[in-house]
Design an enzyme around this catalytic site. Structure first.
Site, short mmCIF file in Angstrom:
data_model
loop_
_atom_site.label_atom_id
_atom_site.label_comp_id
_atom_site.label_asym_id
_atom_site.label_seq_id
_atom_site.Cartn_x
_atom_site.Cartn_y
_atom_site.Cartn_z
N GLY A 16 12.67 -53.12 -70.45
CA GLY A 16 13.42 -54.23 -71.05
C GLY A 16 12.61 -55.17 -71.93
CG ASP B 50 20.80 -60.67 -62.72
OD1 ASP B 50 21.57 -61.63 -62.88
OD2 ASP B 50 21.14 -59.63 -62.12
CE LYS C 20 23.11 -61.21 -67.01
NZ LYS C 20 23.66 -60.05 -66.27
CG PHE D 168 25.83 -55.59 -67.68
CD1 PHE D 168 25.05 -55.67 -66.53
CD2 PHE D 168 25.54 -54.62 -68.63
CE1 PHE D 168 24.00 -54.79 -66.33
CE2 PHE D 168 24.49 -53.73 -68.43
CZ PHE D 168 23.72 -53.82 -67.27
CB VAL D 169 23.72 -58.87 -72.29
CG1 VAL D 169 24.62 -60.09 -72.24
CG2 VAL D 169 22.45 -59.08 -71.48
CG ASP E 231 19.25 -50.00 -69.51
OD1 ASP E 231 18.61 -50.98 -69.06
OD2 ASP E 231 19.64 -49.07 -68.80
NE ARG F 296 15.99 -48.74 -71.96
CZ ARG F 296 15.95 -49.43 -70.83
NH1 ARG F 296 15.89 -50.75 -70.86
NH2 ARG F 296 15.96 -48.83 -69.67
P1 IMP Z 1 16.42 -59.29 -61.47
O1 IMP Z 1 15.32 -58.64 -60.71
O2 IMP Z 1 17.67 -59.42 -60.67
O3 IMP Z 1 16.03 -60.58 -62.13
O4 IMP Z 1 16.85 -58.28 -62.59
C1 IMP Z 1 16.14 -58.11 -63.72
C2 IMP Z 1 16.42 -56.73 -64.26
O5 IMP Z 1 17.79 -56.34 -64.07
C3 IMP Z 1 16.22 -56.74 -65.73
O6 IMP Z 1 14.87 -56.46 -66.06
C4 IMP Z 1 17.16 -55.66 -66.19
O7 IMP Z 1 16.55 -54.40 -66.06
C5 IMP Z 1 18.31 -55.73 -65.22
N1 IMP Z 1 19.43 -56.55 -65.71
C6 IMP Z 1 19.91 -57.70 -65.20
N2 IMP Z 1 20.96 -58.16 -65.88
C7 IMP Z 1 21.15 -57.28 -66.89
C8 IMP Z 1 22.09 -57.21 -67.98
O8 IMP Z 1 22.98 -58.05 -68.18
N3 IMP Z 1 21.97 -56.14 -68.82
C9 IMP Z 1 21.01 -55.19 -68.65
N4 IMP Z 1 20.11 -55.22 -67.66
C10 IMP Z 1 20.17 -56.25 -66.78
MG MG Z 2 13.73 -54.44 -66.23
#
Ligand code: IMP
Ligand code: MG
Length: 171
Positions: free
Chosen positions: A38, A100, A128, A149-150, A156, A162
């Site tokens: 990402g 996220d 987010k 969701f983006v 992706d 991506r």
């Molecule tokens: P976290 O560990 O919950 O903060 O998630 C982070 C990872 O979740 C990011 O690096 C993305 O790979 C994936 N992710 C979270 N939200 C999205 C989204 O809206 N679109 C795409 N990937 C997301």
């Molecule tokens: Mg990631």
């Protein structure tokens, strides 16, 4: 898909972030650590906007993590690709595309902190923050977005979309 942040707005904001980072790290030799996949596109765009004097001093590397999203509350994160570059004594900036729950970035921060960097900060293109489930300080944030969701700019949906130069929301 609907355009959420268009290409010119993403480019403009990355330029602003690069100027802020260039000011904050002036005279130091930062190590940027991107979280695959990402962060890749964003980190390269950021580097492209940094001044030459800074690029002469800067190093970058990538890590990869995978999270198990079966159950949100017990989400576990695992390292699937480690760093090559040594962290000790470095001014480290960890870069992600989107934060996220914060678990992935918090996991990488913990990993890097254990290797005794001189300083440690975080940078993400998208945040987010309403979804955060672990405490985390985001030092450089491109855009705060809602819980949608983006895709695009590294983000992706099942490995697709991506490479877009804009951020789109999946409806
Ligand atoms: P976290 O560990 O919950 O903060 O998630 C982070 C990872 O979740 C990011 O690096 C993305 O790979 C994936 N992710 C979270 N939200 C999205 C989204 O809206 N679109 C795409 N990937 C997301
Ligand atoms: Mg990631």
């Amino acid at each position: 898909m609907k355009v959420l942040i268009d290409r010119s707005e993403v480019d403009r904001r990355i330029g602003e972030m690069a100027r802020e980072i260039a000011t904050d790290y002036a005279g130091s030799a930062p190590l940027l650590i991107g979280i695959l996949n990402g962060a890749a596109q964003f980190m390269m765009a950021l580097l492209d906007r940094l001044p030459n004097e800074m690029l002469e001093q800067l190093d970058y590397d990538f890590v990869d993590v995978s999270s198990y999203r079966g159950s949100e509350s017990t989400g576990r994160v695992e390292l699937t690709k480690d760093l090559v570059v040594a962290v000790e004594g470095r001014e480290v900036l960890v870069v992600d595309g989107i934060v996220d729950t914060g678990r992935s970035l918090a996991f990488v921060m913990e990993l890097v902190r254990g290797r005794r960097p001189r300083s440690l900060k975080t940078c993400t293109l998208l945040d987010k923050s309403a979804r955060r489930s672990v405490p985390l300080v985001v030092d450089y944030r491109g855009f705060e977005i809602e819980d949608v969701f983006v895709v695009g700019y590294g983000m992706d949906y099942d490995q697709r979309y991506r490479a877009l130069r804009h951020i789109a929301a999946i409806e």
